[in-house]
Enzyme design. Sequence first.
Site, short mmCIF file in Angstrom:
data_model
loop_
_atom_site.label_atom_id
_atom_site.label_comp_id
_atom_site.label_asym_id
_atom_site.label_seq_id
_atom_site.Cartn_x
_atom_site.Cartn_y
_atom_site.Cartn_z
CB CYS A 2 84.28 21.62 37.28
SG CYS A 2 85.63 21.19 38.42
CG LEU A 51 82.87 20.13 44.09
CD1 LEU A 51 82.43 21.02 45.25
CD2 LEU A 51 81.79 19.10 43.78
CB ILE A 53 87.72 16.55 44.13
CG1 ILE A 53 86.28 17.00 43.86
CG2 ILE A 53 87.75 15.13 44.67
CD1 ILE A 53 85.36 16.97 45.05
CD GLU A 77 87.97 14.05 40.33
OE1 GLU A 77 89.21 13.92 40.16
OE2 GLU A 77 87.46 14.91 41.07
#
Length: 630
Positions: A2, A51, A53, A77
């Site tokens: 992101c 984005l 995921i 992440e």
Amino acid sequence: MCGIAGIFRMQDSGAVEQTLLERMNQLQFHRGPDEGGIHLEPGVGLAHRRLSIIDRSGGQQPLFNEDRSVVVVYNGEIYNFPELTRELLAAGHRFRSHCDTEVIVHAWEEWGERCVERFRGMFAFVLWDRNRETLFMARDRLGIKPLHYALMPDGSLLFASEIKSLLADPGLPRDLDPLAVEDYFAFGYIPEPRSIFTAVRKLPPGHRLSIRRGQPLPEPQAYWDLTFADGASAPAGVEDELIERLREAVRIRMIAEVPLGAFLSGGVDSSAVVALMAQLSDEPVNTCSISFGDPAFNESEYAARVAEQYQTRHQVEAVDPDDFDLIDRLAGLYDEPYADSSAMPTYRVCQLARQRVTVALSGDGGDEHFAGYRRYRWHMDEERLRGLLPAGLRRPLFGLLGAAYPKLDWAPRIFRAKSTFQALARDSLEGYFHNFSILPDALRSQLYSAGLKRDLAGYRGIEVFRRHLANAPEHPLSRVQYLDIKTYLPGDILTKVDRASMAHALEVRVPILDHEFVEWVAGLPPGLKLRGHEGKHVFKRALRSHLPEDILYRRKMGFAVPLAAWFRGPLRERLRAALLGPTLADSGLFDQGFIARLVEQHQSGRRDHSAVLWSLLMFESFQRQVLEAA
């Protein structure tokens, strides 16, 4: 993966300009095209591009705790979020989603600033705690994800994943930092915490910053460092343990709700990651690589062999050897001068990968942690020679030889002794810096104008190394590995991968940079990493049952482009127009006569100045694409 941005009024709770916040967020659309969100309250504005995921239907940001007193925007992440979620649930916290983002707000409530010590992954995040009136930001241990911030003249603090979002505020001072200019022409990039702009800082890897409203902006605080166990003996079963630890690092990075694959260059590191992915997956792994027309730079045949061995879904694309259109585009991606020419093929391989996957695993980090770079071998050879003569004799002897020996850029390295003699006349740190620099100290001094030299006031790029030296290990190999991990890895390698991948909304995960794996590798004896002239010794031995010998022990090629030939051929006139034209001249930073001599010597074939010419070309492009447009 992101993009994050925000505005914090440090001294009061006045209104934040919503249109500015939205503009900052939109400039990072490429980092997160799936969703966008903002949060505004008195004195605080947070923005996010997503984005998706994990937990694609939930996990929208900005994300809040139960009573909405804590809110976070986050890029990255956290791979151990399932374990942390269970621990936080047991402590009484309530979760509304199944994403790793929500772990951050509850971990902050439970552990405060020390929450970052519990996270395993890559991250840059900023959270606001209304009850404590505290803005807290942190960056992962190795610097995989970026975070920039700037204190404005009115006392507001801006932050963003990329500098371009900070430049959305017309009140941000555009003054260039002369020390950053020196750092750039020494290293080819600008190491943390500086940026090219005096007003903008990068939060260093492994650091956190806690800001209380009404108080001055403090200095970032380190929460992690890497310790090398130079005197350790090799543990029993070290090769098997290495594979199992790396396998675990790969496994936790294969969790995604979107198509996943890997870069496969044909080198040891990416091949190791693909081999372990294939062993962990029930489906063929998606792999991609690019090929070059010049066999000196083309590793695609080795990548194809690994792909065939593990039956991957392999995609190869030939890259135009004269891929000049990217030169100006790169300046816009990096927002500051950046001179690693491998950014061009990296951009193209990310573009290729995004055609089929949203997440790609890479092999970055293997050279730094397992001593794979040739410069480590050269440094250790020079260290042995330095040990043979006392400094009082060595400095004048090799200083004289370095001055007298001709510069033979065209010759094989064994005959290019001038640089080696110059390095031997220096101490260990100065010698490594000399070998590493884009342009040696004396030539950088000739490059700079009188005004820039006055502004530098004697500052030299080696101070970047000296800043880290107090915590560096004693062993000469571990010491330079440590320096690279603190500077080259985040400032060059990881910056390159982040900007190239995010330009295509591609998330790249780096299992070799799993911090638990990195800490374990740092505890291995230096002789297991560099044995004689063989780098990655223990890594290659551990991989012998997974990869063929000629993949493991072939000569390292790298991910380069033929700059020297470009500047004498198809880019000849473009180089002259850019470097001898008005943009660099009007900056007042350089001696234009010296630049003209560099161009002439290179294009005549007498010298190879391709590295510094590329650095100047990218600086000129930055001035036109970023500075003049800002």
